[in-house]
Write a protein that holds these residues in place. Structure first.
Motif, PDB file in Angstrom:
ATOM      1  N   ASP A   1       0.862  -1.176   0.000  1.00 46.05           N
ATOM      2  CA  ASP A   1       0.000   0.000   0.000  1.00 46.05           C
ATOM      3  C   ASP A   1       0.910   1.241   0.000  1.00 46.05           C
ATOM      4  O   ASP A   1       2.123   1.134   0.164  1.00 46.05           O
ATOM      5  CB  ASP A   1      -0.958   0.003   1.192  1.00 46.05           C
ATOM      6  N   LEU A   2       0.335   2.394  -0.213  1.00 43.73           N
ATOM      7  CA  LEU A   2       1.127   3.622  -0.342  1.00 43.73           C
ATOM      8  C   LEU A   2       1.935   3.924   0.910  1.00 43.73           C
ATOM      9  O   LEU A   2       3.100   4.309   0.829  1.00 43.73           O
ATOM     10  CB  LEU A   2       0.225   4.809  -0.679  1.00 43.73           C
ATOM     11  N   ARG A   3       1.352   3.718   2.080  1.00 45.19           N
ATOM     12  CA  ARG A   3       2.066   4.025   3.324  1.00 45.19           C
ATOM     13  C   ARG A   3       3.321   3.181   3.454  1.00 45.19           C
ATOM     14  O   ARG A   3       4.405   3.694   3.725  1.00 45.19           O
ATOM     15  CB  ARG A   3       1.150   3.799   4.523  1.00 45.19           C
ATOM     16  N   ARG A   4       3.208   1.886   3.201  1.00 47.17           N
ATOM     17  CA  ARG A   4       4.375   1.008   3.300  1.00 47.17           C
ATOM     18  C   ARG A   4       5.419   1.381   2.246  1.00 47.17           C
ATOM     19  O   ARG A   4       6.613   1.429   2.525  1.00 47.17           O
ATOM     20  CB  ARG A   4       3.968  -0.455   3.147  1.00 47.17           C
ATOM     21  N   TYR A   5       4.970   1.656   1.028  1.00 44.09           N
ATOM     22  CA  TYR A   5       5.892   2.063  -0.029  1.00 44.09           C
ATOM     23  C   TYR A   5       6.670   3.313   0.390  1.00 44.09           C
ATOM     24  O   TYR A   5       7.895   3.380   0.214  1.00 44.09           O
ATOM     25  CB  TYR A   5       5.128   2.329  -1.331  1.00 44.09           C
ATOM     26  N   GLU A   6       5.988   4.283   0.946  1.00 42.50           N
ATOM     27  CA  GLU A   6       6.662   5.519   1.355  1.00 42.50           C
ATOM     28  C   GLU A   6       7.635   5.268   2.505  1.00 42.50           C
ATOM     29  O   GLU A   6       8.728   5.841   2.534  1.00 42.50           O
ATOM     30  CB  GLU A   6       5.644   6.596   1.729  1.00 42.50           C
ATOM     31  N   LEU A   7       7.278   4.398   3.439  1.00 44.43           N
ATOM     32  CA  LEU A   7       8.206   4.044   4.522  1.00 44.43           C
ATOM     33  C   LEU A   7       9.456   3.364   3.976  1.00 44.43           C
ATOM     34  O   LEU A   7      10.578   3.677   4.372  1.00 44.43           O
ATOM     35  CB  LEU A   7       7.525   3.128   5.541  1.00 44.43           C
ATOM     36  N   VAL A   8       9.253   2.427   3.054  1.00 46.74           N
ATOM     37  CA  VAL A   8      10.388   1.700   2.465  1.00 46.74           C
ATOM     38  C   VAL A   8      11.281   2.642   1.667  1.00 46.74           C
ATOM     39  O   VAL A   8      12.511   2.599   1.778  1.00 46.74           O
ATOM     40  CB  VAL A   8       9.885   0.528   1.588  1.00 46.74           C
ATOM     41  N   THR A   9      10.676   3.503   0.851  1.00 45.25           N
ATOM     42  CA  THR A   9      11.495   4.397   0.032  1.00 45.25           C
ATOM     43  C   THR A   9      12.175   5.463   0.885  1.00 45.25           C
ATOM     44  O   THR A   9      13.296   5.875   0.576  1.00 45.25           O
ATOM     45  CB  THR A   9      10.681   5.040  -1.105  1.00 45.25           C
ATOM     46  N   LEU A  10      11.542   5.879   1.969  1.00 46.39           N
ATOM     47  CA  LEU A  10      12.200   6.806   2.892  1.00 46.39           C
ATOM     48  C   LEU A  10      13.438   6.134   3.497  1.00 46.39           C
ATOM     49  O   LEU A  10      14.512   6.728   3.549  1.00 46.39           O
ATOM     50  CB  LEU A  10      11.235   7.239   3.996  1.00 46.39           C
ATOM     51  N   THR A  11      13.282   4.893   3.915  1.00 41.32           N
ATOM     52  CA  THR A  11      14.408   4.152   4.486  1.00 41.32           C
ATOM     53  C   THR A  11      15.526   3.978   3.463  1.00 41.32           C
ATOM     54  O   THR A  11      16.708   4.178   3.778  1.00 41.32           O
ATOM     55  CB  THR A  11      13.934   2.783   5.010  1.00 41.32           C
ATOM     56  N   ALA A  12      15.166   3.620   2.247  1.00 34.90           N
ATOM     57  CA  ALA A  12      16.176   3.455   1.194  1.00 34.90           C
ATOM     58  C   ALA A  12      16.880   4.776   0.906  1.00 34.90           C
ATOM     59  O   ALA A  12      18.108   4.814   0.776  1.00 34.90           O
ATOM     60  CB  ALA A  12      15.522   2.915  -0.072  1.00 34.90           C
ATOM     61  N   ALA A  13      16.123   5.851   0.812  1.00 28.97           N
ATOM     62  CA  ALA A  13      16.716   7.164   0.533  1.00 28.97           C
ATOM     63  C   ALA A  13      17.694   7.559   1.635  1.00 28.97           C
ATOM     64  O   ALA A  13      18.783   8.062   1.352  1.00 28.97           O
ATOM     65  CB  ALA A  13      15.614   8.211   0.389  1.00 28.97           C
ATOM     66  N   ARG A  14      17.302   7.323   2.857  1.00 31.43           N
ATOM     67  CA  ARG A  14      18.189   7.668   3.973  1.00 31.43           C
ATOM     68  C   ARG A  14      19.440   6.796   3.957  1.00 31.43           C
ATOM     69  O   ARG A  14      20.536   7.281   4.219  1.00 31.43           O
ATOM     70  CB  ARG A  14      17.443   7.550   5.286  1.00 31.43           C
ATOM     71  N   SER A  15      19.277   5.510   3.625  1.00 40.07           N
ATOM     72  CA  SER A  15      20.439   4.613   3.557  1.00 40.07           C
ATOM     73  C   SER A  15      21.409   5.030   2.461  1.00 40.07           C
ATOM     74  O   SER A  15      22.615   4.884   2.599  1.00 40.07           O
ATOM     75  CB  SER A  15      19.987   3.172   3.301  1.00 40.07           C
ATOM     76  N   LEU A  16      20.858   5.545   1.362  1.00 37.67           N
ATOM     77  CA  LEU A  16      21.688   5.993   0.239  1.00 37.67           C
ATOM     78  C   LEU A  16      22.211   7.417   0.424  1.00 37.67           C
ATOM     79  O   LEU A  16      22.999   7.893  -0.384  1.00 37.67           O
ATOM     80  CB  LEU A  16      20.878   5.919  -1.065  1.00 37.67           C
ATOM     81  N   GLY A  17      21.730   8.105   1.450  1.00 34.10           N
ATOM     82  CA  GLY A  17      22.154   9.478   1.685  1.00 34.10           C
ATOM     83  C   GLY A  17      21.506  10.478   0.741  1.00 34.10           C
ATOM     84  O   GLY A  17      22.051  11.542   0.489  1.00 34.10           O
ATOM     85  N   SER A  18      20.327  10.131   0.223  1.00 34.46           N
ATOM     86  CA  SER A  18      19.633  11.027  -0.707  1.00 34.46           C
ATOM     87  C   SER A  18      18.647  11.909   0.062  1.00 34.46           C
ATOM     88  O   SER A  18      17.504  11.513   0.316  1.00 34.46           O
ATOM     89  CB  SER A  18      18.882  10.221  -1.770  1.00 34.46           C
ATOM     90  N   SER A  19      19.090  13.098   0.411  1.00 31.74           N
ATOM     91  CA  SER A  19      18.213  13.989   1.164  1.00 31.74           C
ATOM     92  C   SER A  19      17.027  14.442   0.320  1.00 31.74           C
ATOM     93  O   SER A  19      15.922  14.615   0.834  1.00 31.74           O
ATOM     94  CB  SER A  19      18.994  15.194   1.695  1.00 31.74           C
ATOM     95  N   TYR A  20      17.223  14.605  -0.985  1.00 34.84           N
ATOM     96  CA  TYR A  20      16.129  15.022  -1.868  1.00 34.84           C
ATOM     97  C   TYR A  20      14.993  14.002  -1.824  1.00 34.84           C
ATOM     98  O   TYR A  20      13.836  14.333  -1.572  1.00 34.84           O
ATOM     99  CB  TYR A  20      16.639  15.196  -3.304  1.00 34.84           C
ATOM    100  N   CYS A  21      15.327  12.726  -2.046  1.00 33.07           N
ATOM    101  CA  CYS A  21      14.298  11.678  -2.033  1.00 33.07           C
ATOM    102  C   CYS A  21      13.740  11.471  -0.630  1.00 33.07           C
ATOM    103  O   CYS A  21      12.540  11.252  -0.459  1.00 33.07           O
ATOM    104  CB  CYS A  21      14.865  10.364  -2.569  1.00 33.07           C
ATOM    105  N   GLY A  22      14.607  11.542   0.358  1.00 32.84           N
ATOM    106  CA  GLY A  22      14.149  11.391   1.737  1.00 32.84           C
ATOM    107  C   GLY A  22      13.122  12.442   2.104  1.00 32.84           C
ATOM    108  O   GLY A  22      12.083  12.135   2.702  1.00 32.84           O
ATOM    109  N   LEU A  23      13.395  13.677   1.742  1.00 36.47           N
ATOM    110  CA  LEU A  23      12.445  14.756   2.032  1.00 36.47           C
ATOM    111  C   LEU A  23      11.137  14.571   1.269  1.00 36.47           C
ATOM    112  O   LEU A  23      10.052  14.807   1.806  1.00 36.47           O
ATOM    113  CB  LEU A  23      13.061  16.111   1.698  1.00 36.47           C
ATOM    114  N   ALA A  24      11.225  14.138   0.025  1.00 41.06           N
ATOM    115  CA  ALA A  24      10.013  13.943  -0.783  1.00 41.06           C
ATOM    116  C   ALA A  24       9.125  12.859  -0.180  1.00 41.06           C
ATOM    117  O   ALA A  24       7.907  13.048  -0.046  1.00 41.06           O
ATOM    118  CB  ALA A  24      10.396  13.590  -2.222  1.00 41.06           C
ATOM    119  N   HIS A  25       9.708  11.745   0.212  1.00 39.42           N
ATOM    120  CA  HIS A  25       8.907  10.654   0.763  1.00 39.42           C
ATOM    121  C   HIS A  25       8.443  10.960   2.187  1.00 39.42           C
ATOM    122  O   HIS A  25       7.329  10.585   2.568  1.00 39.42           O
ATOM    123  CB  HIS A  25       9.667   9.335   0.669  1.00 39.42           C
ATOM    124  N   ALA A  26       9.255  11.656   2.950  1.00 39.23           N
ATOM    125  CA  ALA A  26       8.825  12.081   4.290  1.00 39.23           C
ATOM    126  C   ALA A  26       7.633  13.032   4.184  1.00 39.23           C
ATOM    127  O   ALA A  26       6.710  12.971   5.010  1.00 39.23           O
ATOM    128  CB  ALA A  26       9.980  12.742   5.035  1.00 39.23           C
TER     129      ALA A  26
END
Length: 86
Positions: free
Chosen positions: A30-55
């Motif tokens: 579902d969208l909530r889980r997808y956003e949690l997963v992509t936020l985690t991935a973005a943070r692991s990769l050090g992508s502040s742009y993607c992290g902020l977008a998903h947060a």
């Protein structure tokens, strides 16, 4: 227009492939889980742009500021099971 679209507009075939990949990744979530997963991935990769977008999506649609800060600060101490089982 988001910055990623400005970049991908230069390569429509790459944009198409990116859309297909994102669709496949989201297919089982579902969208909530997808956003949690992509936020985690973005943070692991050090992508502040993607992290902020998903947060931003999580903050707008699923969590208040305190909940999201707790999840981002330490998921082990933020009632993670409670946040992910909604």
């Amino acid at each position: 227009m988001p910055n990623y679209l400005r970049v991908l507009a230069l390569r429509p075939e790459v944009y198409g492939a990116w859309l297909r990949l994102a669709e496949e990744v989201r297919a089982g979530m579902d969208l909530r889980r997808y956003e949690l997963v992509t936020l985690t991935a973005a943070r692991s990769l050090g992508s502040s742009y993607c992290g902020l977008a998903h947060a931003a999506v999580l903050l707008e649609r699923f969590y208040d500021d305190t909940e999201l800060r707790s999840i981002m600060t330490d998921r082990r101490d933020a009632g993670w099971r409670r946040w992910t089982s909604r």
